[in-house]
Design a protein around this motif. Structure first.
Motif: not given
Length: 54
Positions: A23-25, A28-37, A39-41, A45-49
């Protein structure tokens, strides 16, 4: 990934770790990695809002 009409960031397969998604902002700065796309989305979305730029 878009939230409304704005690009919140990106959820893409991790080239170095098969099975993980990056997941990147908007810059394109790294925010994290997840196993389920999905969950990443959800995270992106929560980070963005939240308006948190940190």
């Amino acid at each position: 990934m878009k939230v409304g009409r704005e690009v919140a960031g990106y959820v893409t397969p991790d080239a170095d770790s098969p099975g993980l998604w990056v997941t990147e902002d908007q810059d394109r700065q790294l925010l994290g990695r997840v196993y389920d796309p999905e969950k990443g989305a959800e995270f992106l979305a929560a980070w963005f809002v939240s308006g948190d730029d940190a």
